[in-house]
Design a protein around this motif. Structure first.
Motif, PDB file in Angstrom:
ATOM      1  N   CYS A  42       0.870  -1.194  -0.089  1.00 13.20           N
ATOM      2  CA  CYS A  42       0.029   0.288  -0.066  1.00 13.20           C
ATOM      3  C   CYS A  42       0.947   1.127  -0.062  1.00 13.20           C
ATOM      4  O   CYS A  42       0.255   2.358  -0.597  1.00 13.20           O
ATOM      5  N   CYS A  46       1.390   4.079  -2.735  1.00 17.57           N
ATOM      6  CA  CYS A  46       0.348   5.058  -3.089  1.00 17.57           C
ATOM      7  C   CYS A  46       0.013   5.958  -1.773  1.00 17.57           C
ATOM      8  O   CYS A  46      -0.268   7.252  -1.971  1.00 17.57           O
ATOM      9  N   HIS A  47      -0.045   5.117  -0.875  1.00 17.88           N
ATOM     10  CA  HIS A  47      -0.306   6.064   0.720  1.00 17.88           C
ATOM     11  C   HIS A  47       0.970   6.522   1.372  1.00 17.88           C
ATOM     12  O   HIS A  47       0.431   7.251   2.555  1.00 17.88           O
ATOM     13  N   TYR A  95      -5.437   8.878  -0.131  1.00 20.21           N
ATOM     14  CA  TYR A  95      -5.600   9.766   1.346  1.00 20.21           C
ATOM     15  C   TYR A  95      -4.551   9.244   1.943  1.00 20.21           C
ATOM     16  O   TYR A  95      -3.990   8.223   2.204  1.00 20.21           O
ATOM     17  N   THR A 118     -13.263   8.779   8.059  1.00 18.07           N
ATOM     18  CA  THR A 118     -13.885   8.149   7.160  1.00 18.07           C
ATOM     19  C   THR A 118     -14.663   6.787   7.428  1.00 18.07           C
ATOM     20  O   THR A 118     -15.754   6.647   6.820  1.00 18.07           O
ATOM     21  N   THR A 142     -12.307   1.050  -5.652  1.00 23.93           N
ATOM     22  CA  THR A 142     -13.062   1.919  -6.190  1.00 23.93           C
ATOM     23  C   THR A 142     -13.748   1.575  -7.388  1.00 23.93           C
ATOM     24  O   THR A 142     -15.207   1.634  -7.199  1.00 23.93           O
ATOM     25  N   TYR A 146     -18.371   5.673   0.121  1.00 22.34           N
ATOM     26  CA  TYR A 146     -18.005   4.405   0.545  1.00 22.34           C
ATOM     27  C   TYR A 146     -17.644   4.349   2.130  1.00 22.34           C
ATOM     28  O   TYR A 146     -17.689   3.344   2.857  1.00 22.34           O
ATOM     29  N   HIS A 199     -16.073  11.292   1.639  1.00 30.70           N
ATOM     30  CA  HIS A 199     -15.254  11.009   0.755  1.00 30.70           C
ATOM     31  C   HIS A 199     -16.056  10.013  -0.431  1.00 30.70           C
ATOM     32  O   HIS A 199     -16.703   9.118  -0.176  1.00 30.70           O
ATOM     33  N   GLY A 249     -13.968   7.458  -6.087  1.00 31.66           N
ATOM     34  CA  GLY A 249     -13.429   7.851  -7.483  1.00 31.66           C
ATOM     35  C   GLY A 249     -12.991   9.532  -7.502  1.00 31.66           C
ATOM     36  O   GLY A 249     -12.110   9.727  -8.480  1.00 31.66           O
ATOM     37  N   ASP A 250     -13.058  10.089  -6.342  1.00 29.82           N
ATOM     38  CA  ASP A 250     -12.576  11.344  -6.531  1.00 29.82           C
ATOM     39  C   ASP A 250     -11.218  11.578  -6.388  1.00 29.82           C
ATOM     40  O   ASP A 250     -10.590  12.438  -6.838  1.00 29.82           O
ATOM     41  N   GLN A 251     -10.489  10.740  -5.754  1.00 29.30           N
ATOM     42  CA  GLN A 251      -8.916  10.572  -5.780  1.00 29.30           C
ATOM     43  C   GLN A 251      -8.160   9.925  -6.808  1.00 29.30           C
ATOM     44  O   GLN A 251      -7.032   9.731  -6.667  1.00 29.30           O
ATOM     45  N   GLY A 252      -8.918   9.143  -7.659  1.00 25.10           N
ATOM     46  CA  GLY A 252      -8.395   8.251  -8.499  1.00 25.10           C
ATOM     47  C   GLY A 252      -8.939   6.893  -8.030  1.00 25.10           C
ATOM     48  O   GLY A 252     -10.035   6.613  -7.525  1.00 25.10           O
ATOM     49  N   MET A 255      -8.444   3.133  -6.265  1.00 24.40           N
ATOM     50  CA  MET A 255      -7.839   2.340  -5.398  1.00 24.40           C
ATOM     51  C   MET A 255      -8.373   0.828  -5.765  1.00 24.40           C
ATOM     52  O   MET A 255      -9.351   0.555  -5.929  1.00 24.40           O
ATOM     53  N   GLU A 278      -3.467   0.123   9.786  1.00 19.76           N
ATOM     54  CA  GLU A 278      -3.840   1.360   9.447  1.00 19.76           C
ATOM     55  C   GLU A 278      -4.686   2.141  10.541  1.00 19.76           C
ATOM     56  O   GLU A 278      -4.314   3.359  10.917  1.00 19.76           O
TER      57      GLU A 278
HETATM   58  C1  HEC Z   1      -2.261   2.303  -6.893  1.00 20.16           C
HETATM   59  C2  HEC Z   1      -2.534   3.098  -5.735  1.00 20.16           C
HETATM   60  C3  HEC Z   1      -2.982   2.843  -4.332  1.00 20.16           C
HETATM   61  C4  HEC Z   1      -2.790   1.374  -4.065  1.00 20.16           C
HETATM   62  C5  HEC Z   1      -1.389   0.729  -4.233  1.00 20.16           C
HETATM   63  C6  HEC Z   1      -3.459   1.410  -2.437  1.00 20.16           C
HETATM   64  N1  HEC Z   1      -4.214   2.427  -2.675  1.00 20.16           N
HETATM   65 FE1  HEC Z   1      -5.561   2.962  -1.325  1.00 20.16          FE
HETATM   66  N2  HEC Z   1      -6.310   4.360  -2.491  1.00 20.16           N
HETATM   67  C7  HEC Z   1      -5.766   4.854  -3.566  1.00 20.16           C
HETATM   68  C8  HEC Z   1      -6.619   6.069  -3.863  1.00 20.16           C
HETATM   69  C9  HEC Z   1      -6.430   6.436  -5.142  1.00 20.16           C
HETATM   70  C10 HEC Z   1      -7.641   6.070  -2.930  1.00 20.16           C
HETATM   71  C11 HEC Z   1      -8.884   7.284  -3.279  1.00 20.16           C
HETATM   72  C12 HEC Z   1      -9.876   6.284  -3.848  1.00 20.16           C
HETATM   73  C13 HEC Z   1     -11.091   6.956  -4.543  1.00 20.16           C
HETATM   74  O1  HEC Z   1     -11.237   7.983  -4.579  1.00 20.16           O
HETATM   75  O2  HEC Z   1     -12.047   6.158  -4.661  1.00 20.16           O
HETATM   76  C14 HEC Z   1      -7.580   5.045  -1.991  1.00 20.16           C
HETATM   77  C15 HEC Z   1      -8.211   4.931  -0.904  1.00 20.16           C
HETATM   78  C16 HEC Z   1      -8.021   4.294   0.125  1.00 20.16           C
HETATM   79  C17 HEC Z   1      -8.653   4.420   1.543  1.00 20.16           C
HETATM   80  C18 HEC Z   1      -9.865   5.048   1.908  1.00 20.16           C
HETATM   81  C19 HEC Z   1      -9.239   6.227   2.684  1.00 20.16           C
HETATM   82  C20 HEC Z   1     -10.310   7.358   3.005  1.00 20.16           C
HETATM   83  O3  HEC Z   1     -10.062   7.720   4.175  1.00 20.16           O
HETATM   84  O4  HEC Z   1     -11.185   7.729   2.252  1.00 20.16           O
HETATM   85  C21 HEC Z   1      -8.177   3.151   2.106  1.00 20.16           C
HETATM   86  C22 HEC Z   1      -8.774   2.675   3.521  1.00 20.16           C
HETATM   87  C23 HEC Z   1      -7.164   2.441   1.450  1.00 20.16           C
HETATM   88  N3  HEC Z   1      -6.806   3.211   0.139  1.00 20.16           N
HETATM   89  C24 HEC Z   1      -6.455   1.425   1.894  1.00 20.16           C
HETATM   90  C25 HEC Z   1      -5.516   0.833   0.995  1.00 20.16           C
HETATM   91  C26 HEC Z   1      -4.777  -0.338   1.552  1.00 20.16           C
HETATM   92  C27 HEC Z   1      -4.816  -1.150   2.841  1.00 20.16           C
HETATM   93  C28 HEC Z   1      -3.761  -0.549   0.573  1.00 20.16           C
HETATM   94  C29 HEC Z   1      -2.831  -1.911   0.442  1.00 20.16           C
HETATM   95  C30 HEC Z   1      -3.240  -3.084   0.615  1.00 20.16           C
HETATM   96  C31 HEC Z   1      -4.007   0.296  -0.749  1.00 20.16           C
HETATM   97  N4  HEC Z   1      -4.849   1.250  -0.241  1.00 20.16           N
HETATM   98  C32 HEC Z   1      -3.385   0.383  -1.682  1.00 20.16           C
HETATM   99  C33 HEC Z   1      -4.718   4.341  -3.898  1.00 20.16           C
HETATM  100  C34 HEC Z   1      -4.179   2.888  -3.840  1.00 20.16           C
END
Ligand code: HEC
Length: 281
Positions: free
Chosen positions: A129, A132-133, A143, A153, A168, A179, A189, A192-195, A197, A216
């Motif tokens: 994760c 990206c995060h 985020y 959230t 997403t 969500y 939130h 799809g706003d931020q791209g 997931m 987390e």
């Molecule tokens: C390729 C990039 C990418 C990876 C790798 C990724 N994420 Fe994300 N994540 C995003 C994006 C972009 C969003 C915002 C999604 C949206 O706007 O729909 C997001 C949103 C989230 C959120 C919502 C946070 C909020 O406060 O709204 C969570 C929880 C989350 N990710 C957990 C994870 C976890 C756990 C992993 C690893 C297992 C992970 N992500 C891996 C890109 C990524």
């Protein structure tokens, strides 16, 4: 080669010539000389005769010749002599090094053992994760989780697990716009706003998803497992004795079943077989 200073050579030449003049007297009086046997007047030397022609047993005060002048130490020997010696007390300290090394290695091994359970395992899963995060959850493409943001959230852990599971696109295809919590402090939130997931339900084991979500919430976002607000959730999902985590690991439980089950006193809310809107606290 070290050069011999000119004044030393000169002195040695002078001395040699003076000895050369008094050679016979020196031999006669038994003063030893290391002049090689071939050049020494062997007949005049009783010592040489008694040695049966062997090398003269005259090795004490040698008249210096350029070749025999006390050589200055070679560079590396001189350096070794100049070098500071290790003080005696340092040896005591150094001799403790193996003990220290042993304890150090043991302390590392023990801390790995302590880090078991969802929280410890989740820290490792989080590597997938971090790109990206952010390595410390400060955000990037996605985020930030830090500063309690992800708890705002998702006041309920099941909603966060569900979002990580379906991603997403899963929410988009079900037409679910919000969500997380509809009452989110600082604004909801929107899907799809931020791209995008990615959906991790097909990439990680179910207990790994739970573990990374625990990481987390409790490690990155800083939920206090002993507080009234989080203690119950922590015991059920994220503690080292979590019955849900264990059940998912053995395959007795599944995240996506639809009915609620009781594990003793612990209610288990599965996330369901499709995305649904998030809930408020
Ligand atoms: C390729 C990039 C990418 C990876 C790798 C990724 N994420 Fe994300 N994540 C995003 C994006 C972009 C969003 C915002 C999604 C949206 O706007 O729909 C997001 C949103 C989230 C959120 C919502 C946070 C909020 O406060 O709204 C969570 C929880 C989350 N990710 C957990 C994870 C976890 C756990 C992993 C690893 C297992 C992970 N992500 C891996 C890109 C990524």
């Amino acid at each position: 080669m070290t050069e011999i200073p000119e004044h030393l050579l000169k002195r040695s030449r002078e001395r040699r010539s003076s000895i050369g003049q008094g050679d016979d007297t020196a031999e006669a009086s038994g003063a030893p000389a290391t002049t090689p046997a071939t050049t020494a007047p062997a007949a005049a030397s009783p010592a040489a005769a008694s040695a049966g022609g062997g090398p003269p047993a005259r090795t004490v005060a040698s008249p210096p010749s350029p070749a025999e002048a006390p050589k200055p130490d070679p560079v590396h020997v001189a350096a070794a002599k100049r070098r500071r010696k290790i003080p005696f007390w340092a040896m005591a300290t150094l001799s403790l090094m193996p003990v220290w090394g042993f304890m150090y290695v043991r302390s590392i091994t023990e801390s790995t053992e302590v880090a078991h359970g969802p929280i410890g395992d989740g820290a490792e899963v989080y590597n997938s994760c971090a790109s990206c995060h952010g390595a410390s959850g400060d955000g990037g493409v996605g985020y930030a989780f830090s500063g309690g943001s992800v708890l705002d959230t998702f006041p309920n852990i099941e909603d966060q697990i569900r979002f990580v599971y379906y991603g997403t696109e899963g929410y988009n295809s079900e037409g679910v716009d919000i969500y997380g919590s509809p009452d989110r402090p600082g604004g909801v939130h929107i899907t799809g706003d931020q791209g995008v997931m990615p959906a991790f339900g097909t990439q990680l084991h179910e207990e790994e998803i739970v573990a990374v979500v625990c990481h987390e919430r409790y490690t990155i976002a800083g939920a206090d497992p002993t507080s009234d607000e989080w203690a119950e959730e922590f015991e059920a999902w994220c503690s080292a004795e979590s019955p849900i985590y264990e059940g998912l690991g053995t395959g007795e439980l599944q995240l996506t079943t639809s009915e609620q089950e009781m594990l003793g006193e612990v209610p288990f809310n599965p996330i369901g077989q499709a995305p649904i809107p998030g809930s408020s606290g």
